[in-house]
Design a protein around this motif. Structure first.
Motif, PDB file in Angstrom:
ATOM      1  N   ALA A  35       0.838  -1.207   0.000  1.00 24.05           N
ATOM      2  CA  ALA A  35       0.000   0.000   0.000  1.00 24.05           C
ATOM      3  C   ALA A  35       0.868   1.250   0.000  1.00 24.05           C
ATOM      4  N   ARG A  36       1.884   1.256   0.846  1.00 24.07           N
ATOM      5  CA  ARG A  36       2.771   2.418   0.920  1.00 24.07           C
ATOM      6  C   ARG A  36       3.498   2.634  -0.407  1.00 24.07           C
ATOM      7  N   GLU A  37       4.030   1.560  -0.991  1.00 24.18           N
ATOM      8  CA  GLU A  37       4.785   1.671  -2.246  1.00 24.18           C
ATOM      9  C   GLU A  37       3.903   2.114  -3.415  1.00 24.18           C
ATOM     10  N   SER A  38       2.643   1.686  -3.401  1.00 25.32           N
ATOM     11  CA  SER A  38       1.752   2.024  -4.508  1.00 25.32           C
ATOM     12  C   SER A  38       1.053   3.369  -4.306  1.00 25.32           C
ATOM     13  N   GLY A  39       1.248   3.974  -3.108  1.00 25.04           N
ATOM     14  CA  GLY A  39       0.601   5.247  -2.829  1.00 25.04           C
ATOM     15  C   GLY A  39      -0.882   5.087  -2.567  1.00 25.04           C
ATOM     16  N   SER A  40      -1.281   3.897  -2.164  1.00 25.07           N
ATOM     17  CA  SER A  40      -2.672   3.590  -1.909  1.00 25.07           C
ATOM     18  C   SER A  40      -2.893   3.449  -0.408  1.00 25.07           C
ATOM     19  N   THR A  41      -4.137   3.248  -0.034  1.00 26.45           N
ATOM     20  CA  THR A  41      -4.437   2.924   1.357  1.00 26.45           C
ATOM     21  C   THR A  41      -4.550   1.408   1.465  1.00 26.45           C
ATOM     22  N   ILE A  42      -4.429   0.912   2.677  1.00 22.37           N
ATOM     23  CA  ILE A  42      -4.601  -0.524   2.890  1.00 22.37           C
ATOM     24  C   ILE A  42      -6.010  -0.929   2.465  1.00 22.37           C
ATOM     25  N   SER A  43      -6.997  -0.148   2.833  1.00 20.88           N
ATOM     26  CA  SER A  43      -8.379  -0.470   2.483  1.00 20.88           C
ATOM     27  C   SER A  43      -8.567  -0.551   0.973  1.00 20.88           C
ATOM     28  N   ALA A  44      -8.039   0.413   0.240  1.00 17.17           N
ATOM     29  CA  ALA A  44      -8.187   0.413  -1.219  1.00 17.17           C
ATOM     30  C   ALA A  44      -7.466  -0.776  -1.846  1.00 17.17           C
ATOM     31  N   LEU A  45      -6.290  -1.080  -1.341  1.00 14.46           N
ATOM     32  CA  LEU A  45      -5.513  -2.205  -1.865  1.00 14.46           C
ATOM     33  C   LEU A  45      -6.252  -3.523  -1.640  1.00 14.46           C
ATOM     34  N   VAL A  46      -6.742  -3.740  -0.425  1.00 18.80           N
ATOM     35  CA  VAL A  46      -7.447  -4.985  -0.104  1.00 18.80           C
ATOM     36  C   VAL A  46      -8.760  -5.059  -0.882  1.00 18.80           C
ATOM     37  N   ALA A  47      -9.481  -3.957  -0.994  1.00 17.20           N
ATOM     38  CA  ALA A  47     -10.734  -3.951  -1.753  1.00 17.20           C
ATOM     39  C   ALA A  47     -10.481  -4.334  -3.207  1.00 17.20           C
ATOM     40  N   GLN A  48      -9.421  -3.786  -3.797  1.00 19.03           N
ATOM     41  CA  GLN A  48      -9.092  -4.105  -5.189  1.00 19.03           C
ATOM     42  C   GLN A  48      -8.723  -5.578  -5.323  1.00 19.03           C
ATOM     43  N   ALA A  49      -7.901  -6.081  -4.414  1.00 16.65           N
ATOM     44  CA  ALA A  49      -7.472  -7.480  -4.474  1.00 16.65           C
ATOM     45  C   ALA A  49      -8.665  -8.422  -4.322  1.00 16.65           C
ATOM     46  N   LEU A  50      -9.551  -8.137  -3.382  1.00 15.14           N
ATOM     47  CA  LEU A  50     -10.719  -8.997  -3.181  1.00 15.14           C
ATOM     48  C   LEU A  50     -11.680  -8.910  -4.366  1.00 15.14           C
ATOM     49  N   THR A  51     -11.849  -7.729  -4.914  1.00 15.72           N
ATOM     50  CA  THR A  51     -12.720  -7.568  -6.079  1.00 15.72           C
ATOM     51  C   THR A  51     -12.198  -8.390  -7.246  1.00 15.72           C
ATOM     52  N   GLU A  52     -10.888  -8.310  -7.500  1.00 17.58           N
ATOM     53  CA  GLU A  52     -10.289  -9.081  -8.594  1.00 17.58           C
ATOM     54  C   GLU A  52     -10.395 -10.581  -8.331  1.00 17.58           C
ATOM     55  N   PHE A  53     -10.145 -10.988  -7.105  1.00 19.27           N
ATOM     56  CA  PHE A  53     -10.235 -12.395  -6.741  1.00 19.27           C
ATOM     57  C   PHE A  53     -11.653 -12.919  -6.951  1.00 19.27           C
ATOM     58  N   LEU A  54     -12.638 -12.199  -6.451  1.00 16.01           N
ATOM     59  CA  LEU A  54     -14.028 -12.634  -6.556  1.00 16.01           C
ATOM     60  C   LEU A  54     -14.543 -12.584  -7.994  1.00 16.01           C
ATOM     61  N   ALA A  55     -13.991 -11.695  -8.809  1.00 11.80           N
ATOM     62  CA  ALA A  55     -14.407 -11.588 -10.207  1.00 11.80           C
ATOM     63  C   ALA A  55     -13.982 -12.809 -11.019  1.00 11.80           C
ATOM     64  N   ARG A  56     -12.980 -13.514 -10.552  1.00 11.23           N
ATOM     65  CA  ARG A  56     -12.525 -14.712 -11.268  1.00 11.23           C
ATOM     66  C   ARG A  56     -13.548 -15.836 -11.202  1.00 11.23           C
ATOM     67  N   GLY A  57     -14.480 -15.719 -10.312  1.00 11.21           N
ATOM     68  CA  GLY A  57     -15.527 -16.731 -10.196  1.00 11.21           C
ATOM     69  C   GLY A  57     -15.151 -17.857  -9.261  1.00 11.21           C
ATOM     70  N   ARG A  58     -16.133 -18.694  -9.016  1.00 13.80           N
ATOM     71  CA  ARG A  58     -15.922 -19.831  -8.110  1.00 13.80           C
ATOM     72  C   ARG A  58     -15.081 -20.886  -8.795  1.00 13.80           C
ATOM     73  N   ARG A  59     -14.182 -21.410  -8.042  1.00  9.87           N
ATOM     74  CA  ARG A  59     -13.396 -22.541  -8.537  1.00  9.87           C
ATOM     75  C   ARG A  59     -14.093 -23.824  -8.124  1.00  9.87           C
ATOM     76  N   LYS A  60     -13.760 -24.887  -8.801  1.00 10.12           N
ATOM     77  CA  LYS A  60     -14.331 -26.173  -8.446  1.00 10.12           C
ATOM     78  C   LYS A  60     -13.818 -26.562  -7.069  1.00 10.12           C
ATOM     79  N   PRO A  61     -14.653 -27.205  -6.249  1.00 12.43           N
ATOM     80  CA  PRO A  61     -14.180 -27.616  -4.926  1.00 12.43           C
ATOM     81  C   PRO A  61     -13.046 -28.635  -5.045  1.00 12.43           C
ATOM     82  N   ARG A  62     -12.127 -28.562  -4.126  1.00 10.59           N
ATOM     83  CA  ARG A  62     -10.984 -29.494  -4.119  1.00 10.59           C
ATOM     84  C   ARG A  62     -11.458 -30.888  -3.751  1.00 10.59           C
ATOM     85  N   ARG A  63     -10.849 -31.859  -4.376  1.00  6.98           N
ATOM     86  CA  ARG A  63     -11.141 -33.251  -4.022  1.00  6.98           C
ATOM     87  C   ARG A  63     -10.233 -33.654  -2.906  1.00  6.98           C
ATOM     88  N   ARG A  64     -10.771 -34.397  -1.984  1.00  4.11           N
ATOM     89  CA  ARG A  64      -9.964 -34.814  -0.836  1.00  4.11           C
ATOM     90  C   ARG A  64      -9.562 -36.260  -0.924  1.00  4.11           C
TER      91      ARG A  64
END
Length: 115
Positions: free
Chosen positions: A86-115
């Motif tokens: 966050a510091r290096e990018s000139g962003s806030t922690i909140s903005a950085l985490v929001a962006q990361a979670l938004t991108e992660f969730l936009a990828r869609g659900r993955r298939k459940p892992r087989r055990r």
């Protein structure tokens, strides 16, 4: 502010600029829009003129989405990396985490892992 006035938050500011834009779009001149806005929002004519000027220059404003506190526990090393990024990018922690979670969730659900 020391004299008891309170600064409008980002959402309130955007709503007031958008109200000014509506007046201007309907043909009301900036000088006439200011007193109308001042009465509507209980602010000074000078401040209302700023809303009208902003609307005249840039049109409507984006009303930011409401935020909420969301507490999570992270491993200490990960928290350090997030703060550094966050510091290096000139962003806030909140903005950085929001962006990361938004991108992660936009990828869609993955298939459940087989055990």
């Amino acid at each position: 502010m020391p004299d008891g006035r309170v600064r409008a938050g980002a959402a309130v500011y955007a709503q007031r600029v958008n109200a000014a834009a509506e007046l201007l779009e309907s043909g009301v001149p900036v000088a006439e829009a200011a007193p109308i806005l001042a009465e509507r929002f209980g602010c000074s004519v000078r401040q209302a003129r700023r809303y009208a000027d902003r609307a005249a220059e840039g049109g409507r404003a984006i009303v930011p989405e409401e935020t909420t506190v969301f507490t999570v526990k992270l491993p200490a090393a990960l928290a350090v990396r997030v703060r550094e990024q966050a510091r290096e990018s000139g962003s806030t922690i909140s903005a950085l985490v929001a962006q990361a979670l938004t991108e992660f969730l936009a990828r869609g659900r993955r298939k459940p892992r087989r055990r």
